[in-house]
Design an enzyme around this catalytic site. Structure first.
Site, PDB file in Angstrom:
ATOM      1  N   HIS A  86       0.671  -1.118   0.038  1.00 38.99           N
ATOM      2  CA  HIS A  86       0.179  -0.068   0.022  1.00 38.99           C
ATOM      3  C   HIS A  86       0.891   1.259  -0.122  1.00 38.99           C
ATOM      4  O   HIS A  86       0.554   2.402  -0.446  1.00 38.99           O
ATOM      5  CB  HIS A  86      -0.902   0.119   1.236  1.00 38.99           C
ATOM      6  N   CYS A 118      -1.330  -7.015 -20.685  1.00 39.56           N
ATOM      7  CA  CYS A 118      -1.442  -6.144 -19.357  1.00 39.56           C
ATOM      8  C   CYS A 118      -0.371  -6.491 -18.165  1.00 39.56           C
ATOM      9  O   CYS A 118      -0.252  -5.841 -17.329  1.00 39.56           O
ATOM     10  CB  CYS A 118      -2.888  -6.079 -18.661  1.00 39.56           C
ATOM     11  N   ASP A 132       2.739 -13.702 -14.949  1.00 39.34           N
ATOM     12  CA  ASP A 132       2.627 -14.954 -14.594  1.00 39.34           C
ATOM     13  C   ASP A 132       2.971 -15.947 -15.809  1.00 39.34           C
ATOM     14  O   ASP A 132       3.471 -16.992 -15.288  1.00 39.34           O
ATOM     15  CB  ASP A 132       1.198 -15.259 -14.037  1.00 39.34           C
ATOM     16  N   GLU A 157      -1.868 -16.340 -19.412  1.00 39.04           N
ATOM     17  CA  GLU A 157      -0.748 -16.261 -18.320  1.00 39.04           C
ATOM     18  C   GLU A 157      -0.408 -17.614 -17.913  1.00 39.04           C
ATOM     19  O   GLU A 157       0.501 -17.890 -17.097  1.00 39.04           O
ATOM     20  CB  GLU A 157      -1.150 -15.425 -17.341  1.00 39.04           C
TER      21      GLU A 157
HETATM   22  C1  PEP Z   1       0.100 -11.041 -15.064  1.00 37.16           C
HETATM   23  O1  PEP Z   1       0.183 -11.990 -14.533  1.00 37.16           O
HETATM   24  O2  PEP Z   1       1.079 -10.402 -15.812  1.00 37.16           O
HETATM   25  C2  PEP Z   1      -0.854  -9.832 -14.644  1.00 37.16           C
HETATM   26  C3  PEP Z   1      -0.919  -8.735 -15.211  1.00 37.16           C
HETATM   27  O3  PEP Z   1      -1.559 -10.122 -13.633  1.00 37.16           O
HETATM   28  P1  PEP Z   1      -1.091 -10.055 -12.096  1.00 37.16           P
HETATM   29  O4  PEP Z   1       0.240  -9.304 -12.128  1.00 37.16           O
HETATM   30  O5  PEP Z   1      -2.106  -9.318 -11.370  1.00 37.16           O
HETATM   31  O6  PEP Z   1      -0.935 -11.426 -11.616  1.00 37.16           O
HETATM   32 MG    MG Z   2      -1.480 -12.485 -13.231  1.00 37.93          MG
END
Ligand code: PEP
Ligand code: MG
Length: 589
Positions: A198, A511, A464, A440
């Protein structure tokens, strides 16, 4: 000590918030809460111990209330976390258990507090998800606050600092961070904390440089020491020599000039030199961060990580609470896309709140969609809230951690059931929304052709995908040297997935953190990614990089990249071909 003064010391930590600041260190720390006495109490002392505890909790709650009221005057400050801390103070798991421990074990309140918090903390700390792990920090912050009142120790009074300084602390709680006065505090560094804490989220919202997880900063730095904080690189330099100072002052002004220049242009579309328009979106965890996405020129929300609404509390949120949070984001974004990812927690959160699941390896366990498909009640509540928020703007739904085709079918069936139930109630909602999955897990890459038949878009989650395909725990420092999005296997997986989407006529987004680093953009552009989503602060730099590229060149370049056998070779090729576009502007020596 003398050696320390004579030489400059470089510390490497975790980048909490980008930017550079140079100034005097100001050490802040709370006192007296680490050493706690343990003693037995007599039966007739139980009541007075309880009263002492209740009084300390009351003081802590009032203190938080005052900070919240003060913070609320400034819209940039996030008071949700502090509100959650206030709730946590009255939580059964802590409050009830502490009173019970005093009574049952006949021990003093301080010791009961320490004992219960240690237990609860270790429950959180054993979770593999780094986000959840860091929630243990919330419990520590809350209990420290109560402990200070019990033992009569002074708390860090950050609001009272009247010099222009850089804060150095062992740890800063969100409450303390939110007291930072921007006109006085240039930046801050801490021994503890990680990129998803946070504290770092608040630092990014405040837009001041921060480096966390430095381990020994408070041991190595004295009050008044000159330090350099490079929040972008996650570096701290203590006692910089003349040459380093000059170098960093130059770097700082180049960084600021560059930021100012790209921010001026960040509201313009990201169009390549040969005319291709790319959507550059922001990742958010909290509705408040939407403002930052818009300020930095984001074209929409490419990833709304919805976990927050579940984690800062100890019961599942209901549909109305979720709907409010989604609607807020959707309305602020007007008709821009808002990609709401369904709950991505692993089984351990159910252990924390429902306490009936214990997994030895949660990253490979009942995480994300797997959890949701086993708890259709929880899943449907979220889906109903998403469908209702969709009536107010442009919403997409995104399913995380899909590893098999059947998971998509089941998730879509539950989505349909949620829509049917809303229809039968005559609710205002929109079922006509785009459906996507996160790519992922390696099996999703290999099944991409089949999966593409069932969805409107893919979003590649490199964080991931790298973890699962290269067998690297993304939170493990020991193997962090292997964690690189430019590994040839990762690039090939992205290529395969992208090729499939072109063939099947669906959209391909990214993302994961790979999308937010400008050096990766030539490859992603050359591979044909349609939309990139990232930390809002990265948007201007990435947009600027896109503008300096030519798609045709990047396609040819990718052919060369695919001929490389190692990560090092790929990195060398990318740096030698495009590195100047970045280093010229920011970090030229
Ligand atoms: C990812 O795994 O790239 C992703 C965007 O999700 P998180 O980082 O929330 O696992
Ligand atoms: Mg992820």
């Amino acid at each position: 000590m003398s050696e320390k003064i004579a030489n400059e010391i470089i510390l490497k930590g975790i980048s909490g918030s980008p930017g550079i600041c140079i100034g005097k260190a100001y050490l802040v720390d709370s006192e007296g809460v680490d050493v706690v006495e343990r003693y037995h109490i007599k039966k007739n002392q139980i009541q007075s111990e309880e009263n002492r505890f209740k009084a300390a909790v009351k003081k802590a709650r009032n203190e938080l209330k005052a900070i919240i009221e003060d913070s609320a005057k400034d819209s940039r400050r996030n008071t949700d976390i502090l509100e959650a801390h206030r709730v946590l103070l009255k939580d059964k798991m802590l409050y009830g258990k502490i009173l019970e421990t005093v009574k049952k074990e006949r021990i003093n309140t301080e010791w009961a507090l320490k004992k219960v918090v240690t237990d609860v903390k270790s429950m959180f700390k054993n979770m593999s998800d780094s986000y959840l792990k860091e929630r243990a920090a919330d419990i520590v912050h809350v209990s420290d606050r109560v402990m200070r009142h019990l033992v009569g120790a002074k708390s860090k009074n950050i609001a009272a600092i009247d010099k222009r300084v850089i804060l150095v602390a062992h740890d800063l709680s969100p409450a303390e961070t939110s007291q930072i006065q921007l006109e006085r505090i240039m930046g801050f560094i801490t021994d503890l904390g990680g990129a998803t804490s946070h504290t770092s989220i608040i630092a990014r919202t405040l837009d001041i440089p921060a480096v966390l997880g430095l381990d020994k900063a408070t041991e190595l730095i004295d009050n008044g020491d000159i330090i350099i904080v490079d929040g972008s690189a996650g570096l701290v330099i203590i006692h910089p020599d003349e040459q380093t100072l000059v170098q960093f002052y130059e770097r700082k002004s180049r960084y600021e000039e560059y930021q100012a220049a790209i921010t001026r242009k960040s509201h313009l579309p990201a169009v390549t030199a040969d005319g291709l328009r790319l959507q550059v979106m922001g990742n958010i965890e909290l509705p408040e961060e939407v403002v930052s996405v818009l300020d930095h020129g984001g074209d929409g929300i490419g990833l709304y990580r919805t976990e927050y609404q579940y984690l800062n509390r100890f019961n599942f949120p209901n549909e109305f609470e979720l709907f409010d949070k989604y609607k807020e984001v959707v309305e602020v974004m007007a008709q821009r896309p808002v990609t709401i990812r369904t709950l991505d927690i692993n089984g351990d959160i159910a252990v924390a709140y429902a306490s009936d699941i214990d997994e030895p390896n949660p990253a490979l366990g009942l995480r994300a969609i797997r959890y949701c498909l086993q708890r259709p009640d929880i899943f449907k509540t979220q889906l109903r809230a998403i469908l209702r928020a969709a009536a107010f703007g442009n919403v997409r739904v995104l399913f995380p951690m899909i590893s098999g085709y059947d998971e998509i079918l089941t998730a879509k069936r539950i989505l349909n059931e949620a829509a049917d139930s809303l229809a039968s109630e005559g609710a205002v909602f929109n079922r006509d929304i785009e459906i996507g999955i996160m790519i992922e897990v390696p099996s999703a890459v290999f099944m991409a052709d089949v999966m593409a038949e069932a969805v409107d878009f893919f979003s590649i989650g490199t964080n991931d995908l790298i973890q699962y395909s290269l067998a690297i725990d993304r939170g493990n420092k020991q193997v962090a040297y292997l964690y690189n999005p430019l590994h040839p296997a990762v690039i090939r997986m992205i290529k395969h997935t992208t090729d499939v989407t072109k063939d099947k006529g669906i959209k391909i987004f990214m993302c994961g953190q790979m999308a937010g680093d400008p050096i990766n953009i030539p490859i992603l552009l050359g591979l044909g990614i349609d939309e990139l989503s990232m930390n809002p602060l990265s948007i201007p730099t990435v947009k600027s990089m896109i503008r300096s590229l030519n798609v045709e060149d990047t396609r040819l370049f990718v052919k060369d990249v695919l001929k490389q056998n190692t990560t090092a070779e790929v990195m060398k090729l990318v740096q030698s071909t495009f590195g100047s576009l970045i280093s010229d502007k920011i970090y030229t020596e």
